[in-house]
Design a protein around this motif. Structure first.
Motif, mmCIF file in Angstrom:
data_model
loop_
_atom_site.group_PDB
_atom_site.id
_atom_site.type_symbol
_atom_site.label_atom_id
_atom_site.label_comp_id
_atom_site.label_asym_id
_atom_site.label_seq_id
_atom_site.Cartn_x
_atom_site.Cartn_y
_atom_site.Cartn_z
ATOM 1 N N LEU A 189 0.995 -1.315 0.024
ATOM 2 C CA LEU A 189 -0.018 -0.023 -0.029
ATOM 3 C C LEU A 189 0.902 1.064 0.081
ATOM 4 C CD1 LEU A 189 -1.490 2.338 1.981
ATOM 5 C CD2 LEU A 189 -2.716 1.311 -0.187
ATOM 6 N N PRO A 190 1.917 1.383 0.954
ATOM 7 C CA PRO A 190 2.808 2.647 0.778
ATOM 8 C C PRO A 190 3.378 2.710 -0.627
ATOM 9 C CG PRO A 190 3.198 1.493 2.645
ATOM 10 C CD PRO A 190 2.129 0.568 1.989
ATOM 11 N N VAL A 191 3.730 1.724 -1.411
ATOM 12 C CA VAL A 191 4.216 1.929 -2.616
ATOM 13 C C VAL A 191 3.387 2.284 -3.750
ATOM 14 C CG1 VAL A 191 5.493 0.865 -4.233
ATOM 15 C CG2 VAL A 191 5.896 -0.062 -1.704
ATOM 16 N N ARG A 192 2.043 1.661 -3.462
ATOM 17 C CA ARG A 192 1.067 2.216 -4.409
ATOM 18 C C ARG A 192 0.663 3.633 -4.283
ATOM 19 N NH1 ARG A 192 -1.650 2.261 -8.922
ATOM 20 N NH2 ARG A 192 -3.856 2.461 -8.669
ATOM 21 N N LEU A 193 0.641 3.916 -3.114
ATOM 22 C CA LEU A 193 0.230 5.605 -2.776
ATOM 23 C C LEU A 193 1.317 6.397 -3.126
ATOM 24 C CD1 LEU A 193 -1.845 7.068 -1.294
ATOM 25 C CD2 LEU A 193 -0.612 7.144 0.838
ATOM 26 N N ALA A 216 3.816 10.712 -0.035
ATOM 27 C CA ALA A 216 2.904 9.501 0.274
ATOM 28 C C ALA A 216 3.177 9.210 1.774
ATOM 29 C CB ALA A 216 3.361 8.345 -0.453
ATOM 30 N N ALA A 217 4.328 9.235 2.340
ATOM 31 C CA ALA A 217 4.462 8.944 3.627
ATOM 32 C C ALA A 217 3.764 9.959 4.894
ATOM 33 C CB ALA A 217 6.037 8.976 4.063
ATOM 34 N N ALA A 218 3.543 11.305 4.352
ATOM 35 C CA ALA A 218 3.230 12.168 5.026
ATOM 36 C C ALA A 218 1.410 12.070 5.291
ATOM 37 C CB ALA A 218 3.351 13.358 4.516
ATOM 38 N N ALA A 234 -7.285 5.256 -9.417
ATOM 39 C CA ALA A 234 -6.247 6.020 -10.035
ATOM 40 C C ALA A 234 -5.736 7.295 -9.186
ATOM 41 C CB ALA A 234 -6.678 6.630 -11.261
ATOM 42 N N GLY A 235 -6.652 7.640 -8.230
ATOM 43 C CA GLY A 235 -5.939 8.838 -7.393
ATOM 44 C C GLY A 235 -5.954 8.492 -6.030
ATOM 45 N N PRO A 236 -5.231 9.358 -5.249
ATOM 46 C CA PRO A 236 -5.111 8.923 -3.804
ATOM 47 C C PRO A 236 -5.973 8.906 -2.815
ATOM 48 C CG PRO A 236 -4.144 11.320 -4.425
ATOM 49 C CD PRO A 236 -4.449 10.707 -5.688
ATOM 50 N N GLY A 268 -9.207 7.677 -3.723
ATOM 51 C CA GLY A 268 -9.693 6.417 -3.949
ATOM 52 C C GLY A 268 -9.128 5.277 -3.257
ATOM 53 N N VAL A 269 -7.514 5.276 -3.402
ATOM 54 C CA VAL A 269 -6.686 4.424 -2.822
ATOM 55 C C VAL A 269 -6.893 4.454 -1.183
ATOM 56 C CG1 VAL A 269 -4.309 3.948 -2.612
ATOM 57 C CG2 VAL A 269 -5.121 4.348 -4.714
ATOM 58 N N LEU A 270 -7.269 5.662 -0.620
ATOM 59 C CA LEU A 270 -7.174 5.758 0.574
ATOM 60 C C LEU A 270 -8.422 5.225 0.941
ATOM 61 C CD1 LEU A 270 -5.054 8.853 1.394
ATOM 62 C CD2 LEU A 270 -4.300 6.938 2.057
ATOM 63 N N ILE A 271 -9.607 5.539 0.445
ATOM 64 C CA ILE A 271 -10.773 5.093 0.744
ATOM 65 C C ILE A 271 -10.839 3.680 0.711
ATOM 66 C CG2 ILE A 271 -13.153 4.943 0.150
ATOM 67 C CD1 ILE A 271 -12.953 7.910 -0.812
#
Length: 464
Positions: free
Chosen positions: A250-254, A264-266, A317-319, A321-324
């Motif tokens: 997940l961190p790599v994907r973000l 991404a880490a922040a 595709a966007g941050p 959507g990934v975080l949801i």
């Protein structure tokens, strides 16, 4: 131990439990990204991750015997010192082998740390009051772990946002703070944890080493006696493999969708905090799921839904959507853990409970190690999204393994009899029914256990 009151024991237990998980929360958002920053490929990171899993697999059961024979405090002190050394190596590592050494030491730490603090709490509580209800403190621990990891992740994100500081990179700052917090935790452990040690010296150590093979043999023998228990423990193989997707990839994907590892880490710091709140919310849904579908069907449904959320992390595709999808994944994760552990607890009784729970945890270790190698290599050679999709499919494939528990529960309900738990002295019945649910709608036990926290306990996990 008897000099402490029940309230004092609980306070010390929860304080130490929170301090144990706070450094892990700091590490979760940055550990994979930091290794990438220092030149490791995803394939190399996957190989590094196998060190922890395999060592935990080898030491999980024997170290429990050490704690019982030698005392919980010396084993915990040794564990937390090993963790401190591991974090220090991780902070300065700049090669594959140094990171490998750090994760290997984390495996030793996790194996030593698994169980002694909780065992001390129960024993100290009963020493203060033999009629005390220690379950309340164990339940509070589930809240403490969520708050500690969430707070650590939030602090980690803030430190990354503030960095870099001089020659120290933004991703390194949380590691240095984790080292400081681990040092404080070790000092507090020495001060707060008091016990009457059961045995001392080399004789006790030798006795515990001799006992370990017998413990392993008994635990494996239980699996041969019950098809239900075997299927439940095998769920961990799929779960351990698939959890690599939302713990390590997940961190790599973000970072991929954001375009910057530091950003991404922040983002992942506060997102991880919210994720642990979502995990708690998912656990709170357990009674509703039990009334609606029952334990085994609900657990199977959660496996499928978690696979769906991982697919979402891989395809959006966007941050946002990934975080949801990430938050939805942790909500499902929170609901899955008490359902699974509740089913597992009903299969055993007496002195065999700890062995089976340890064996359940152990099954995830080789699977997680394999998942780290396979999925990170696939991400390197194909794409992170492809690797997440494969992991999602593996997570969902665990769902049918809850069928034996469901069928056994239906059979027990139909004839109005609860079948006895599994044990070496239990009568051998039809394997599928040897240890069914006494009541498939009974409440599942369970606060979050440390194994379900992220597998990298440089770091944390499979709180299962």
């Amino acid at each position: 131990m008897s000099a402490l009151s029940v309230r004092q024991v609980r306070f010390r237990y929860l304080t130490l439990y929170g301090l144990r998980w706070l450094p892990a929360g700091l590490m979760i958002p940055v550990m994979i990204l930091l290794m990438q920053e220092r030149g490791l490929s995803l394939t190399q990171i996957g190989l590094v991750g196998t060190a922890q899993g395999l060592i935990v697999l080898a030491l999980e059961l024997p170290t429990g015997g050490f704690a019982d024979a030698l005392g919980r405090k010396p084993v915990l002190v040794a564990a937390w010192m090993v963790c401190l050394v591991s974090l220090a190596i991780f902070a300065v590592a700049d090669s594959f082998w140094l990171f490998f050494l750090s994760w290997a030491l984390q495996g030793v730490y996790r194996a030593l740390d698994s169980g002694p603090l909780e065992s001390w709490y129960v024993d100290a509580t009963l020493a203060a009051d033999p009629k005390a209800e220690y379950e309340r403190g164990l339940g509070y621990a589930g809240t403490v772990i969520g708050v500690a990891i969430g707070a650590g992740a939030l602090l980690s994100g803030g430190l990354v946002a503030l960095g870099p500081v001089g020659p120290i990179s933004a991703l390194t700052l949380p590691v240095l703070v984790a080292i400081a917090l681990q040092t404080i935790a070790l000092v507090v452990l020495l001060r707060l944890l008091v016990e009457t040690r059961p045995a001392r010296g080399a004789g006790a150590l030798r006795a515990s080493m001799v006992e370990a093979p017998r413990m392993v043999g008994q635990a494996v023998g239980l699996l041969r006696r019950s098809r239900v228990l075997l299927a439940l423990v095998c769920v961990e193989l799929f779960w351990g493999f698939g959890m690599v997707t939302f713990e390590s990839l997940l961190p790599v994907r973000l970072a991929e969708v954001v375009g910057d590892a530091d950003r991404a880490a922040a983002l992942l710091g506060p997102a991880s905090s919210v994720a642990w709140l979502a995990n708690a919310a998912g656990a709170a849904l357990t009674p509703l799921l039990l009334r609606w579908l029952g334990a085994a069907p609900s657990a199977a449904l959660m496996r499928i839904l978690q696979g769906v959320t991982v697919v979402g992390m891989g395809v959006f595709a966007g941050p946002v959507g990934v975080l949801i999808a990430y938050l939805a994944c942790y909500t499902v994760h929170g609901a899955s853990n008490p359902l699974h552990m509740g089913l597992l607890h009903r299969q055993v009784d007496g002195p065999y409970r700890t062995s089976v729970i340890s064996l359940n945890s152990m099954m995830a270790q080789p699977a997680g190690a394999l998942g780290m190698v396979v999925l990170t290599t696939l991400a390197d050679r194909s794409s992170v999204s492809t690797a997440m999709f494969v992991g999602a499919v593996v997570l969902a494939l665990a769902a049918p393994l809850y069928l034996p528990a469901w069928r056994a529960g239906r059979a027990a309900t139909a004839d109005g009899s609860g079948t006895p738990p599994v044990g070496p002295g239990a009568p051998v019945a039809e394997p599928e029914l040897a240890s069914g649910l006494a009541d498939p709608a009974a409440p599942a036990t369970g606060a979050v256990s440390p194994e379900a926290v992220p597998t990298a306990d440089v770091t944390a996990t499979r709180s299962r």
